[in-house]
Design a protein around this motif. Structure first.
Motif, PDB file in Angstrom:
ATOM      1  N   ARG A 246       7.977 -59.264 -26.889  1.00 60.74           N
ATOM      2  CA  ARG A 246       7.603 -60.300 -25.925  1.00 60.74           C
ATOM      3  C   ARG A 246       8.765 -60.752 -25.052  1.00 60.74           C
ATOM      4  O   ARG A 246       8.616 -61.651 -24.222  1.00 60.74           O
ATOM      5  CB  ARG A 246       7.003 -61.498 -26.659  1.00 60.74           C
ATOM      6  N   VAL A 247       9.929 -60.158 -25.209  1.00 58.36           N
ATOM      7  CA  VAL A 247      11.087 -60.509 -24.399  1.00 58.36           C
ATOM      8  C   VAL A 247      11.907 -59.237 -24.158  1.00 58.36           C
ATOM      9  O   VAL A 247      11.960 -58.352 -25.011  1.00 58.36           O
ATOM     10  CB  VAL A 247      11.951 -61.582 -25.099  1.00 58.36           C
ATOM     11  N   ARG A 248      12.511 -59.166 -22.974  1.00 60.16           N
ATOM     12  CA  ARG A 248      13.362 -58.022 -22.660  1.00 60.16           C
ATOM     13  C   ARG A 248      14.820 -58.462 -22.831  1.00 60.16           C
ATOM     14  O   ARG A 248      15.260 -59.405 -22.166  1.00 60.16           O
ATOM     15  CB  ARG A 248      13.118 -57.556 -21.227  1.00 60.16           C
ATOM     16  N   PRO A 249      15.573 -57.829 -23.708  1.00 56.56           N
ATOM     17  CA  PRO A 249      16.932 -58.304 -23.999  1.00 56.56           C
ATOM     18  C   PRO A 249      17.911 -58.001 -22.872  1.00 56.56           C
ATOM     19  O   PRO A 249      17.761 -57.030 -22.134  1.00 56.56           O
ATOM     20  CB  PRO A 249      17.307 -57.528 -25.262  1.00 56.56           C
ATOM     21  N   SER A 250      18.897 -58.846 -22.749  1.00 55.24           N
ATOM     22  CA  SER A 250      19.974 -58.602 -21.791  1.00 55.24           C
ATOM     23  C   SER A 250      20.932 -57.570 -22.377  1.00 55.24           C
ATOM     24  O   SER A 250      20.872 -57.224 -23.567  1.00 55.24           O
ATOM     25  CB  SER A 250      20.734 -59.900 -21.517  1.00 55.24           C
ATOM     26  N   GLU A 251      21.841 -57.091 -21.539  1.00 53.88           N
ATOM     27  CA  GLU A 251      22.852 -56.158 -22.026  1.00 53.88           C
ATOM     28  C   GLU A 251      23.700 -56.810 -23.115  1.00 53.88           C
ATOM     29  O   GLU A 251      24.027 -56.190 -24.133  1.00 53.88           O
ATOM     30  CB  GLU A 251      23.751 -55.700 -20.879  1.00 53.88           C
ATOM     31  N   ALA A 252      24.044 -58.086 -22.912  1.00 60.91           N
ATOM     32  CA  ALA A 252      24.880 -58.793 -23.896  1.00 60.91           C
ATOM     33  C   ALA A 252      24.154 -58.877 -25.240  1.00 60.91           C
ATOM     34  O   ALA A 252      24.765 -58.690 -26.302  1.00 60.91           O
ATOM     35  CB  ALA A 252      25.217 -60.193 -23.382  1.00 60.91           C
ATOM     36  N   ALA A 253      22.843 -59.145 -25.204  1.00 62.07           N
ATOM     37  CA  ALA A 253      22.084 -59.238 -26.445  1.00 62.07           C
ATOM     38  C   ALA A 253      22.034 -57.890 -27.161  1.00 62.07           C
ATOM     39  O   ALA A 253      22.200 -57.809 -28.387  1.00 62.07           O
ATOM     40  CB  ALA A 253      20.667 -59.732 -26.150  1.00 62.07           C
ATOM     41  N   VAL A 254      21.821 -56.828 -26.400  1.00 61.71           N
ATOM     42  CA  VAL A 254      21.756 -55.498 -27.015  1.00 61.71           C
ATOM     43  C   VAL A 254      23.103 -55.137 -27.627  1.00 61.71           C
ATOM     44  O   VAL A 254      23.179 -54.565 -28.721  1.00 61.71           O
ATOM     45  CB  VAL A 254      21.307 -54.450 -25.980  1.00 61.71           C
ATOM     46  N   ARG A 255      24.178 -55.469 -26.935  1.00 54.56           N
ATOM     47  CA  ARG A 255      25.504 -55.149 -27.474  1.00 54.56           C
ATOM     48  C   ARG A 255      25.768 -55.934 -28.771  1.00 54.56           C
ATOM     49  O   ARG A 255      26.334 -55.388 -29.722  1.00 54.56           O
ATOM     50  CB  ARG A 255      26.589 -55.444 -26.433  1.00 54.56           C
ATOM     51  N   HIS A 256      25.362 -57.200 -28.803  1.00 55.09           N
ATOM     52  CA  HIS A 256      25.520 -57.997 -30.024  1.00 55.09           C
ATOM     53  C   HIS A 256      24.727 -57.384 -31.171  1.00 55.09           C
ATOM     54  O   HIS A 256      25.249 -57.198 -32.276  1.00 55.09           O
ATOM     55  CB  HIS A 256      25.043 -59.434 -29.783  1.00 55.09           C
ATOM     56  N   LEU A 257      23.457 -57.068 -30.925  1.00 59.37           N
ATOM     57  CA  LEU A 257      22.603 -56.519 -31.976  1.00 59.37           C
ATOM     58  C   LEU A 257      23.081 -55.147 -32.429  1.00 59.37           C
ATOM     59  O   LEU A 257      23.050 -54.826 -33.627  1.00 59.37           O
ATOM     60  CB  LEU A 257      21.160 -56.437 -31.458  1.00 59.37           C
ATOM     61  N   ALA A 258      23.549 -54.326 -31.478  1.00 61.52           N
ATOM     62  CA  ALA A 258      24.058 -53.001 -31.840  1.00 61.52           C
ATOM     63  C   ALA A 258      25.262 -53.121 -32.762  1.00 61.52           C
ATOM     64  O   ALA A 258      25.401 -52.380 -33.748  1.00 61.52           O
ATOM     65  CB  ALA A 258      24.417 -52.219 -30.581  1.00 61.52           C
ATOM     66  N   ASP A 259      26.128 -54.075 -32.439  1.00 62.24           N
ATOM     67  CA  ASP A 259      27.321 -54.278 -33.277  1.00 62.24           C
ATOM     68  C   ASP A 259      26.928 -54.717 -34.685  1.00 62.24           C
ATOM     69  O   ASP A 259      27.485 -54.223 -35.671  1.00 62.24           O
ATOM     70  CB  ASP A 259      28.221 -55.328 -32.613  1.00 62.24           C
ATOM     71  N   ARG A 260      25.961 -55.617 -34.781  1.00 63.33           N
ATOM     72  CA  ARG A 260      25.504 -56.098 -36.098  1.00 63.33           C
ATOM     73  C   ARG A 260      24.794 -54.998 -36.888  1.00 63.33           C
ATOM     74  O   ARG A 260      24.866 -54.949 -38.112  1.00 63.33           O
ATOM     75  CB  ARG A 260      24.554 -57.280 -35.916  1.00 63.33           C
ATOM     76  N   LEU A 261      24.121 -54.090 -36.161  1.00 64.88           N
ATOM     77  CA  LEU A 261      23.375 -53.023 -36.830  1.00 64.88           C
ATOM     78  C   LEU A 261      24.215 -51.775 -37.079  1.00 64.88           C
ATOM     79  O   LEU A 261      23.771 -50.834 -37.745  1.00 64.88           O
ATOM     80  CB  LEU A 261      22.155 -52.637 -35.976  1.00 64.88           C
ATOM     81  N   GLY A 262      25.435 -51.761 -36.541  1.00 65.19           N
ATOM     82  CA  GLY A 262      26.330 -50.628 -36.772  1.00 65.19           C
ATOM     83  C   GLY A 262      25.955 -49.378 -35.999  1.00 65.19           C
ATOM     84  O   GLY A 262      26.182 -48.253 -36.473  1.00 65.19           O
ATOM     85  N   VAL A 263      25.384 -49.550 -34.801  1.00 61.25           N
ATOM     86  CA  VAL A 263      25.067 -48.407 -33.945  1.00 61.25           C
ATOM     87  C   VAL A 263      25.710 -48.635 -32.584  1.00 61.25           C
ATOM     88  O   VAL A 263      26.225 -49.719 -32.292  1.00 61.25           O
ATOM     89  CB  VAL A 263      23.535 -48.225 -33.782  1.00 61.25           C
ATOM     90  N   THR A 264      25.685 -47.611 -31.730  1.00 62.23           N
ATOM     91  CA  THR A 264      26.249 -47.760 -30.395  1.00 62.23           C
ATOM     92  C   THR A 264      25.276 -48.485 -29.482  1.00 62.23           C
ATOM     93  O   THR A 264      24.065 -48.512 -29.728  1.00 62.23           O
ATOM     94  CB  THR A 264      26.568 -46.396 -29.760  1.00 62.23           C
TER      95      THR A 264
END
Length: 471
Positions: free
Chosen positions: A68-86
């Motif tokens: 229901r929401v489209r993430p920003s680049e900053a949000a994706v980078r935060h989540l990627a870092d927490r999930l251990g992926v690029t």
């Protein structure tokens, strides 16, 4: 003659936007990133709170995972870092470094095409195309299609080659023209080899004008296009335009760092020098090209240099040297299973054999290769083969057979629009008809030839392409 090129590729960057911005990552499917986040979070045993903190709230992660929401680049980078992926893997769903790995494999496929057999390279390109297609990597798909088009040119499958180049152009439709230039050039070469000289000129001239008018001053793309247009100009008898294209390409050469592009320039410009009778300069130009191709280990292009040097020797009367060079070119192309180019070299070789008094060998060679050259596949060289057979039969006194071959050559060359060769075949046919006492028919043949020579150095395409502003 064809030239192989690698395509400039890149995946592009994603701009930073707010959480609800419709232009953030995953804009084709708002829920794609959310589904990947949910899957990876579950695999790692993380709660939404653990994943969100300290920058976001659990509610935001829940809304994101629900699509229901489209993430920003900053949000994706935060989540990627927490999930251990690029970042790329989370934003696109592609495995890390996939595009880079594909590009390396494409370079290796290009090397296989340059030094090995086209069929082997085509198999690799086909596999890479499927891989790029499966991951939605359009730039890499276009590069694979360009490679497949080059493979099809070498094997002489011209309709397939055109299809691959057209598909590459469609994929790059929104890219700047310099990115599309190799596909345009490839399609033009396919039409040239099929005997469609005017359309090949049209494609290249249109691209040159568009590139110059756009203000996108890309010396490499311009050099590629100016170099490519020389061959159809020469075959059409438009020597003045070919010489101008060569001069403009030479002026661009100091701004181009790609040695293969520069080698292709020297090889193409040699044709204009040969036509002007400057054979010593042409041979020197070909020697420069051959040296670069030797260093780069590009065997097909090196074979083309031997081919043209054979022609230079033949023009200078060194028939022994010409035969040596042409046989070297033929053997190199045959070893790469480049059937169409091999047959074209054999037409030149047959002419040298005839001039050396080996008419029986020349005739046998010509009859064999005519099965490989036909109106839709090498019509200019097929016309040349019939011209040579006409000369051989005329030398033997078999004038009826000679006339038949000359008429066939005339039809093939008229269809292709090869004005310079047409004038020559009309002269030969006119002389033969005059010997037979058919004066009126001979006059008709001469008039046809004069018609094709009425405007030397011009085409039916209107004004020549404009000069680049910086040249």
């Amino acid at each position: 003659m064809n030239e192989k090129r690698t395509t400039e590729r890149g995946t592009g960057a994603v701009s930073s936007h707010g959480p609800d911005d419709a232009h953030g990552p995953g804009h084709d499917d708002p829920g794609a990133v959310g589904r990947r986040v949910q899957r990876l979070r579950a695999e790692r045993g993380l709660t939404q709170r653990q994943l969100a903190e300290p920058s976001y709230t659990p509610a935001y992660v829940s809304t994101l995972e629900a699509g229901r929401v489209r993430p920003s680049e900053a949000a994706v980078r935060h989540l990627a870092d927490r999930l251990g992926v690029t970042y790329e893997e989370l934003a696109t769903g592609r495995p890390a470094h996939l595009a880079t790995d594909l590009r390396l494999k494409l370079v290796e496929a290009q090397r296989t095409l340059a030094t090995g057999a086209a069929e082997d390279a085509a198999a690799t390109y086909t596999r890479l195309l499927a891989e790029a297609d499966g991951h939605g990597l359009d730039s890499e798909r276009a590069a694979a299609l360009l490679g497949l088009g080059q493979c099809a040119l070498e094997t002489g499958d011209l309709p397939v080659a055109r299809g691959h180049f057209e598909a590459a152009e469609r994929l790059l439709a929104d890219a700047p023209l310099p990115r599309r230039a190799p596909a345009v050039r490839g399609r033009a070469v396919a039409h040239l080899l099929a005997g469609e000289l005017r359309y090949a000129c049209y494609l290249l001239e249109s691209a040159i004008d568009e590139l110059n008018a756009s203000g996108l001053q890309d010396p490499g793309a311009l050099l590629l296009l100016y170099t490519a247009v020389i061959a159809p100009y020469m075959d059409m008898g438009a020597h003045a335009r070919a010489a101008q294209a060569g001069e403009l390409a030479l002026a661009l050469a100091p701004k181009v760092s790609d040695p293969e592009l520069v080698a292709g320039l020297h090889r193409s410009v040699a044709r204009t020098l040969i036509a002007a009778g400057r054979t010593t300069e042409a041979d020197a130009s070909l020697a420069k090209a051959a040296e670069i191709y030797q260093q780069l280990q590009i065997r097909t292009e090196l074979a083309h240099c031997h081919w043209m040097r054979g022609y230079v020797h033949a023009q200078d009367g060194d028939l022994s040297g010409a035969e040596t060079e042409l046989r070297a070119a033929r053997d190199m192309l045959a070893s790469k299973r480049a059937a169409l180019y091999t047959a074209q070299v054999e037409v030149e070789l047959a002419d040298v054999l005839r001039r050396r008094g080996k008419a029986a060998q020349a005739q046998e060679l010509l009859h064999r290769l005519l099965g490989e050259l036909h109106p839709d596949r090498g019509s200019v060289h097929a016309g040349g083969a019939h011209r040579l057979l006409g000369l051989i039969h005329e030398d033997r006194g078999d004038l009826d057979s000679a006339e038949e071959h000359y008429v066939t050559a005339l039809a093939l060359l008229e269809r292709a629009g090869a004005a310079g060769d047409l004038a020559d075949i009309c002269r030969l046919l006119g002389d033969l008809l005059r010997r037979l006492g058919r004066t009126e028919a001979a006059m008709d043949a001469y008039r046809t030839g004069l018609g094709h020579r009425a405007a030397p150095g011009s085409t039916t395409l209107g004004p020549a392409p404009v000069r680049p502003p910086t040249v």
